[in-house]
Design an enzyme around this catalytic site. Structure first.
Site, PDB file in Angstrom:
ATOM      1  N   TYR A 284      73.246  -0.138  57.462  1.00 13.71           N
ATOM      2  CA  TYR A 284      73.007  -1.564  57.154  1.00 13.71           C
ATOM      3  C   TYR A 284      71.757  -1.781  56.316  1.00 13.71           C
ATOM      4  O   TYR A 284      71.254  -2.902  56.262  1.00 13.71           O
ATOM      5  CB  TYR A 284      72.817  -2.373  58.447  1.00 13.71           C
ATOM      6  CG  TYR A 284      73.771  -2.049  59.566  1.00 13.71           C
ATOM      7  CD1 TYR A 284      75.126  -2.360  59.474  1.00 13.71           C
ATOM      8  CD2 TYR A 284      73.315  -1.444  60.736  1.00 13.71           C
ATOM      9  CE1 TYR A 284      75.990  -2.077  60.519  1.00 13.71           C
ATOM     10  CE2 TYR A 284      74.171  -1.160  61.782  1.00 13.71           C
ATOM     11  CZ  TYR A 284      75.511  -1.473  61.671  1.00 13.71           C
ATOM     12  OH  TYR A 284      76.355  -1.193  62.704  1.00 13.71           O
TER      13      TYR A 284
ATOM     14  N   CYS B 154      72.215  16.501  55.723  1.00 13.27           N
ATOM     15  CA  CYS B 154      72.613  16.792  54.350  1.00 13.27           C
ATOM     16  C   CYS B 154      73.363  15.620  53.731  1.00 13.27           C
ATOM     17  O   CYS B 154      74.560  15.714  53.437  1.00 13.27           O
ATOM     18  CB  CYS B 154      73.445  18.056  54.325  1.00 13.27           C
ATOM     19  SG  CYS B 154      72.499  19.415  54.987  1.00 13.27           S
ATOM     20  N   GLU B 155      72.692  14.506  53.602  1.00 16.34           N
ATOM     21  CA  GLU B 155      73.246  13.302  52.962  1.00 16.34           C
ATOM     22  C   GLU B 155      72.078  12.552  52.345  1.00 16.34           C
ATOM     23  O   GLU B 155      71.029  12.398  52.986  1.00 16.34           O
ATOM     24  CB  GLU B 155      73.878  12.361  53.999  1.00 16.34           C
ATOM     25  CG  GLU B 155      75.009  12.950  54.763  1.00 16.34           C
ATOM     26  CD  GLU B 155      76.288  12.127  54.682  1.00 16.34           C
ATOM     27  OE1 GLU B 155      76.369  11.174  53.871  1.00 16.34           O
ATOM     28  OE2 GLU B 155      77.194  12.474  55.445  1.00 16.34           O
TER      29      GLU B 155
HETATM   30  N1  LLP Z   1      79.655  -9.928  71.963  1.00 18.65           N
HETATM   31  C1  LLP Z   1      80.537  -9.355  71.124  1.00 18.65           C
HETATM   32  C2  LLP Z   1      81.953  -9.677  71.237  1.00 18.65           C
HETATM   33  C3  LLP Z   1      80.076  -8.463  70.129  1.00 18.65           C
HETATM   34  O1  LLP Z   1      80.960  -7.911  69.299  1.00 18.65           O
HETATM   35  C4  LLP Z   1      78.697  -8.167  70.030  1.00 18.65           C
HETATM   36  C5  LLP Z   1      78.188  -7.247  69.010  1.00 18.65           C
HETATM   37  C6  LLP Z   1      77.826  -8.782  70.955  1.00 18.65           C
HETATM   38  C7  LLP Z   1      78.332  -9.665  71.897  1.00 18.65           C
HETATM   39  C8  LLP Z   1      76.349  -8.530  70.955  1.00 18.65           C
HETATM   40  O2  LLP Z   1      75.725  -8.862  69.758  1.00 18.65           O
HETATM   41  P1  LLP Z   1      74.110  -8.821  69.659  1.00 18.65           P
HETATM   42  O3  LLP Z   1      73.571  -9.864  70.617  1.00 18.65           O
HETATM   43  O4  LLP Z   1      73.657  -7.475  70.051  1.00 18.65           O
HETATM   44  O5  LLP Z   1      73.830  -9.126  68.259  1.00 18.65           O
HETATM   45  N2  LLP Z   1      75.647  -1.941  65.176  1.00 18.65           N
HETATM   46  C9  LLP Z   1      75.128  -3.188  64.632  1.00 18.65           C
HETATM   47  C10 LLP Z   1      75.414  -4.361  65.520  1.00 18.65           C
HETATM   48  C11 LLP Z   1      76.890  -4.533  65.818  1.00 18.65           C
HETATM   49  C12 LLP Z   1      77.170  -5.648  66.782  1.00 18.65           C
HETATM   50  C13 LLP Z   1      78.596  -5.652  67.195  1.00 18.65           C
HETATM   51  N3  LLP Z   1      78.936  -6.657  68.149  1.00 18.65           N
HETATM   52  C14 LLP Z   1      73.634  -3.034  64.360  1.00 18.65           C
HETATM   53  O6  LLP Z   1      73.080  -1.969  64.614  1.00 18.65           O
HETATM   54  O7  LLP Z   1      73.009  -3.943  63.837  1.00 18.65           O
END
Ligand code: LLP
Length: 455
Positions: A330, A358-359
């Site tokens: 991201y 290696c990227e």
């Molecule tokens: N509820 C649902 C249905 C979700 O899909 C997510 C996150 C959350 C709650 C929690 O969202 P948060 O409060 O943590 O923003 N890997 C990415 C973030 C992906 C989030 C996916 N869904 C990153 O590292 O930024």
């Protein structure tokens, strides 16, 4: 006296637990260098009290409105972290059978678990129903039939909420935006009322309400206002048609501060909920992940090599994109702190921090303010408590990164490194390859490769 090491002035997310004492970076009362002596780098390190205080400030901001908080397990799925939050009364939002087992292993009652996600298998649905899950958020007509079918086979009634796609742009990174028309998530808002009525007619389903989740790392609060107002209008529209909506799940997504930016104000978030949906009289839940744990964790790494490059100095670390994917995926930037407090009276170069993978995308960005670095120095990526360890992989056959929890003056490894021996135990050659394998064993190659090594 502790000198804060990173943005102590953000609203509702105080960082008194992190700072320099006697020249060394401490998490609570533990010098990180002491953890690094006991646990080989890289490792994630979380502050138990930082997680507790984040939960308490969110709960108190949401306060009188009696909203339940369900932690999004995907942000940090370590059972020690889940247990800590559960003790405070926090529920869980899960998206897989694996996350369900983690929540149960952390003693979270099933009655406080919501099952979200766009692609649940029938086996996962069955397990959720068997343990008495609080709610399953369904995202399509096909999934509604699947849940009804599984419930029928088990002789149970499944509590379901319909996840709505309200077509609201969360104004965050495209890869973590989930509620625009093009997104795979949720049921298009125009189809929700009819589908809700159809689901209500199915005897195996108890249709308990609606859910929405618009995206993640949201800094500007106005998309929340738009989404929640849209949901309120939908609830009113449905009620006028005799469709009761007892529960409303507002999802997660509250962003955290990055570097010197103060980050979103949870008082404003709470106010938006109060102004948009509280008059409906629904049972409300929210599903924050990042906000509860993101700023409570660091990723500690050792500098392996310095390399002079045309455009400055590159520091090659023992941590890679497999351990912290967010910068590669991201373009996320995590603040970096030196474990030994840098001298401020000397000019020091800026360093480009990279990993060993290696990227070319295995790169964390250019940093200054770290002082003059030497090989063997220890650094920590900050704000790495969410989507760090939980997204880590073993790419390049590197160990799966360890996790440590600090509380007061104590620390404990809460996830050991999964090393190459553990990985190789799960692998085997095709039976037709065996003669060749035997030959290789005889020559010692297989055994040599299986021996664990410190990176
Ligand atoms: N509820 C649902 C249905 C979700 O899909 C997510 C996150 C959350 C709650 C929690 O969202 P948060 O409060 O943590 O923003 N890997 C990415 C973030 C992906 C989030 C996916 N869904 C990153 O590292 O930024």
């Amino acid at each position: 006296m502790t000198k804060s090491a990173g943005g102590a002035n953000e609203k509702g997310n105080n960082r008194h637990w992190l700072g320099y004492r006697a020249g060394g970076l401490h998490v609570e009362d533990v010098p990180l260098s002491a953890v690094a002596t006991a646990v080989p780098t890289p490792f994630y390190c979380y502050s138990a009290n930082a997680i507790r205080s984040a939960y308490k400030s969110l709960a108190s901001a949401l306060g009188p409105s009696d909203i339940s908080i369900c932690f999004a397990v995907k942000a940090n799925s370590n059972i020690a972290v889940l247990g800590l939050l559960s003790e405070l009364g926090c529920g869980m939002d899960i998206v897989s059978g694996g996350e369900l087992e983690r929540a149960l292993a952390a003693n979270v009652p099933a009655s406080r678990i919501i099952f979200s996600g766009v692609g649940k298998t029938r086996a996962e649905i069955a397990r959720a129903l068997e343990v008495g899950i609080h709610q399953i958020n369904v995202e399509s007509a096909a999934e509604i039939s699947a849940v009804a079918g599984v419930a029928r086979a088990l002789g149970k009634r499944a509590p379901v909420a319909l996840r709505v796609n309200p077509d609201v742009d969360a104004k965050t990174h495209a890869k973590i935006t989930t509620a625009t028309k093009e997104s795979k998530f949720g049921i298009p808002i125009g189809e929700v009322a009819d589908l809700y009525a159809e689901a209500k007619a199915m005897p195996e389903l108890e249709v308990v309400g609606l859910a929405v989740h618009i995206g993640s790392q949201i800094q500007d609060m106005s998309p929340f206002r738009r989404a929640f107002s849209t949901m309120a209008d939908l609830v009113t529209f449905m009620r006028e048609r005799g469709l009761g909506v007892p529960r409303l799940d507002l999802g997660g997504g509250i962003g955290i501060a990055s570097e010197d930016d103060a980050g979103p104000d949870i008082a404003e978030y709470a106010m938006i909920i109060a102004e948009t949906v509280s008059h409906l009289g629904c049972e409300i839940s929210v599903e924050p992940g990042r906000w509860l744990v993101g700023r409570a964790g660091l990723l500690v790494t050792e500098l392996l090599y310095l390399k002079g490059m045309q455009d400055g100095c590159t520091a090659i670390l023992d941590v890679g994109m497999n351990d912290l994917m967010r910068p590669a995926l991201y373009d996320a930037r995590h603040p970096v702190l030196a474990l030994h407090e840098p001298r401020t009276d000397q000019a020091a170069p800026s360093y480009t921090l990279v990993g060993p993978i290696c990227e070319s995308s295995d790169k964390f960005g250019a940093y200054d303010g770290l002082g003059e670095l030497r090989e063997g120095d220890l650094l920590a990526f900050d704000c790495a408590g969410a989507y760090g360890a939980s997204m880590a992989s073993t790419y390049n056959s590197r160990d799966l990164v360890a996790e440590v929890l600090v509380e007061g003056g104590r620390f404990r490894t809460i996830r050991s490194r999964q090393d190459i021996r553990a990985m190789l135990r799960l692998e085997q050659a095709g039976t037709w390859q065996l003669p060749a394998l035997k030959e290789r064993e005889a020559s010692g190659i297989v055994q040599r490769a299986a021996r664990p090594g410190r990176r």
